[in-house]
Design a protein around this motif. Sequence first.
Motif, PDB file in Angstrom:
ATOM      1  N   LEU A  60      -1.164   0.046  13.248  1.00 46.54           N
ATOM      2  CA  LEU A  60      -0.810   0.243  11.842  1.00 46.54           C
ATOM      3  C   LEU A  60       0.691   0.066  11.625  1.00 46.54           C
ATOM      4  CD1 LEU A  60      -3.075   3.321  11.067  1.00 46.54           C
ATOM      5  CD2 LEU A  60      -3.205   1.117   9.907  1.00 46.54           C
ATOM      6  N   ASN A  61       1.491   0.649  12.514  1.00 42.26           N
ATOM      7  CA  ASN A  61       2.945   0.524  12.391  1.00 42.26           C
ATOM      8  C   ASN A  61       3.387  -0.939  12.475  1.00 42.26           C
ATOM      9  OD1 ASN A  61       3.357   3.255  12.059  1.00 42.26           O
ATOM     10  ND2 ASN A  61       3.828   3.645  14.211  1.00 42.26           N
ATOM     11  N   SER A  62       2.764  -1.683  13.387  1.00 39.88           N
ATOM     12  CA  SER A  62       3.115  -3.093  13.550  1.00 39.88           C
ATOM     13  C   SER A  62       2.768  -3.892  12.291  1.00 39.88           C
ATOM     14  CB  SER A  62       2.378  -3.690  14.756  1.00 39.88           C
ATOM     15  OG  SER A  62       2.791  -3.075  15.958  1.00 39.88           O
ATOM     16  N   LEU A  63       1.597  -3.620  11.724  1.00 38.79           N
ATOM     17  CA  LEU A  63       1.168  -4.350  10.529  1.00 38.79           C
ATOM     18  C   LEU A  63       2.011  -3.972   9.312  1.00 38.79           C
ATOM     19  CD1 LEU A  63      -2.679  -4.162  11.131  1.00 38.79           C
ATOM     20  CD2 LEU A  63      -1.279  -6.237  11.135  1.00 38.79           C
ATOM     21  N   VAL A  64       2.442  -2.717   9.229  1.00 44.05           N
ATOM     22  CA  VAL A  64       3.344  -2.301   8.153  1.00 44.05           C
ATOM     23  C   VAL A  64       4.686  -3.015   8.299  1.00 44.05           C
ATOM     24  CG1 VAL A  64       4.688  -0.365   7.226  1.00 44.05           C
ATOM     25  CG2 VAL A  64       2.256  -0.071   7.712  1.00 44.05           C
ATOM     26  N   ALA A  65       5.196  -3.066   9.528  1.00 41.36           N
ATOM     27  CA  ALA A  65       6.494  -3.701   9.784  1.00 41.36           C
ATOM     28  C   ALA A  65       6.492  -5.176   9.395  1.00 41.36           C
ATOM     29  CB  ALA A  65       6.869  -3.545  11.260  1.00 41.36           C
ATOM     30  N   GLU A  66       5.331  -5.842   9.561  1.00 39.17           N
ATOM     31  CA  GLU A  66       5.235  -7.269   9.240  1.00 39.17           C
ATOM     32  C   GLU A  66       4.828  -7.529   7.790  1.00 39.17           C
ATOM     33  OE1 GLU A  66       6.144  -9.747  11.157  1.00 39.17           O
ATOM     34  OE2 GLU A  66       6.748  -8.330  12.733  1.00 39.17           O
ATOM     35  N   GLY A  67       4.573  -6.455   7.035  1.00 39.42           N
ATOM     36  CA  GLY A  67       4.237  -6.621   5.625  1.00 39.42           C
ATOM     37  C   GLY A  67       2.770  -6.828   5.320  1.00 39.42           C
ATOM     38  N   TYR A  68       1.914  -6.716   6.344  1.00 38.12           N
ATOM     39  CA  TYR A  68       0.479  -6.900   6.109  1.00 38.12           C
ATOM     40  C   TYR A  68      -0.177  -5.638   5.556  1.00 38.12           C
ATOM     41  CZ  TYR A  68       0.922 -11.316   8.556  1.00 38.12           C
ATOM     42  OH  TYR A  68       1.307 -12.583   8.912  1.00 38.12           O
ATOM     43  N   LEU A  69       0.470  -4.505   5.776  1.00 36.28           N
ATOM     44  CA  LEU A  69       0.006  -3.241   5.212  1.00 36.28           C
ATOM     45  C   LEU A  69       1.180  -2.525   4.552  1.00 36.28           C
ATOM     46  CD1 LEU A  69      -2.327  -1.754   7.999  1.00 36.28           C
ATOM     47  CD2 LEU A  69      -3.031  -2.831   5.852  1.00 36.28           C
ATOM     48  N   HIS A  70       0.843  -1.643   3.627  1.00 34.53           N
ATOM     49  CA  HIS A  70       1.840  -0.788   2.974  1.00 34.53           C
ATOM     50  C   HIS A  70       1.443   0.657   3.234  1.00 34.53           C
ATOM     51  CE1 HIS A  70       4.766   0.638   0.088  1.00 34.53           C
ATOM     52  NE2 HIS A  70       3.811   1.270  -0.581  1.00 34.53           N
ATOM     53  N   HIS A  71       2.413   1.496   3.543  1.00 33.31           N
ATOM     54  CA  HIS A  71       2.116   2.898   3.847  1.00 33.31           C
ATOM     55  C   HIS A  71       2.813   3.817   2.857  1.00 33.31           C
ATOM     56  CE1 HIS A  71       2.661   6.767   6.253  1.00 33.31           C
ATOM     57  NE2 HIS A  71       1.352   6.644   6.041  1.00 33.31           N
ATOM     58  N   VAL A  72       2.043   4.727   2.275  1.00 31.81           N
ATOM     59  CA  VAL A  72       2.581   5.764   1.398  1.00 31.81           C
ATOM     60  C   VAL A  72       2.431   7.094   2.127  1.00 31.81           C
ATOM     61  CG1 VAL A  72       2.363   6.960  -0.809  1.00 31.81           C
ATOM     62  CG2 VAL A  72       1.936   4.501  -0.676  1.00 31.81           C
ATOM     63  N   PRO A  73       3.529   7.791   2.427  1.00 31.54           N
ATOM     64  CA  PRO A  73       3.429   9.082   3.126  1.00 31.54           C
ATOM     65  C   PRO A  73       2.450  10.014   2.433  1.00 31.54           C
ATOM     66  CG  PRO A  73       5.720   8.386   2.996  1.00 31.54           C
ATOM     67  CD  PRO A  73       4.927   7.420   2.153  1.00 31.54           C
ATOM     68  N   TYR A  74       1.528  10.553   3.207  1.00 32.96           N
ATOM     69  CA  TYR A  74       0.464  11.454   2.726  1.00 32.96           C
ATOM     70  C   TYR A  74      -0.519  10.757   1.776  1.00 32.96           C
ATOM     71  CZ  TYR A  74       3.971  14.729   4.439  1.00 32.96           C
ATOM     72  OH  TYR A  74       4.908  15.368   5.217  1.00 32.96           O
ATOM     73  N   GLY A  75      -0.334   9.462   1.587  1.00 29.79           N
ATOM     74  CA  GLY A  75      -1.241   8.741   0.699  1.00 29.79           C
ATOM     75  C   GLY A  75      -2.065   7.680   1.402  1.00 29.79           C
ATOM     76  N   GLY A  76      -1.744   7.415   2.677  1.00 29.51           N
ATOM     77  CA  GLY A  76      -2.526   6.461   3.446  1.00 29.51           C
ATOM     78  C   GLY A  76      -1.994   5.046   3.373  1.00 29.51           C
ATOM     79  N   TYR A  77      -2.836   4.112   3.801  1.00 28.09           N
ATOM     80  CA  TYR A  77      -2.455   2.708   3.919  1.00 28.09           C
ATOM     81  C   TYR A  77      -3.171   1.856   2.875  1.00 28.09           C
ATOM     82  CZ  TYR A  77      -0.471   4.090   8.399  1.00 28.09           C
ATOM     83  OH  TYR A  77       0.281   4.701   9.383  1.00 28.09           O
ATOM     84  N   SER A  78      -2.487   0.810   2.433  1.00 30.51           N
ATOM     85  CA  SER A  78      -3.082  -0.170   1.523  1.00 30.51           C
ATOM     86  C   SER A  78      -2.640  -1.558   1.964  1.00 30.51           C
ATOM     87  CB  SER A  78      -2.656   0.093   0.071  1.00 30.51           C
ATOM     88  OG  SER A  78      -1.244   0.000  -0.049  1.00 30.51           O
TER      89      SER A  78
END
Length: 273
Positions: A60-78
């Motif tokens: 998840l961290n890798s995909l967020v770093a590359e822009g494939y996922l977005h993470h909202v603290p306490y709100g999960g991933y999109s």
Amino acid sequence: MNTTDTTTLQSDTKDAQKGNGTQTLLRGLALLECVAQGISDVKGIAAHLGTPRSTTHRMLNSLVAEGYLHHVPYGGYSLGFRLIYLGTKAQEQRPLGALARPFLEELAAMTGDTVHLGTQEGNRVFYLDKISGTKGLEMRSRIGNRMPLASTGVGKALMLGLPPEAWQALYDEAVAEKVAAGEPVLLSPWPQFHEDMLSYRAQGWVMDLEENEIGIRCVGAPVRDVSGEVVAAVSVASAVPYTSRERMLDLGPMVRDVAQKISETLGLGKKQS
């Protein structure tokens, strides 16, 4: 160790690395599918994939770093901006959607109902476009979704391009998926389904009588390319109160005519030099 043994060991090592790389790639893609389906927390994703939470968190961290996922603290991933960009590019590279869009908009305006455009990918419908109706209804179909051919209006229209002997396997698959999901099976028994499909083939359009989603009826027709092969299908869908049998009989030829216009845009009926 001789030269032959060394070469073999190096080859085995490369094969193992390729295998591990492929597995990692497939896990990453499966993870993206999870998030697309609304599973947005580490615990849920890990359970769905069957991977340890630590491994899931690293992916998840890798995909967020590359822009494939977005993470909202306490709100999960999109899904992230990179996927939006790729999705846009994918639509641009599939000209069928762009060519069909004006006709879909015309059909949506004429009917006030939800209009779909789908193609066949394997044994499933891939929804390429969707224009929501004006009656405030929502249904499970989404652009990019895949559903069984035999239980959807778009899918049955696509099946008209297949030989009849291929229909039962698709029918059985749709029934099995409903059973596995614990949903009621509203498809007709196979003999009746087969007879209906033969009738649909003769008239050039199909009906979905709540077979995919309870309360939703659908009329669909196939789109053909310059060679006459079925390459897509168009459908109009709405709730039962707005879609009596009589109205479906009126909609069928209308949807068929729109599918024919799209087919002509793709070259159907034009003389080949």
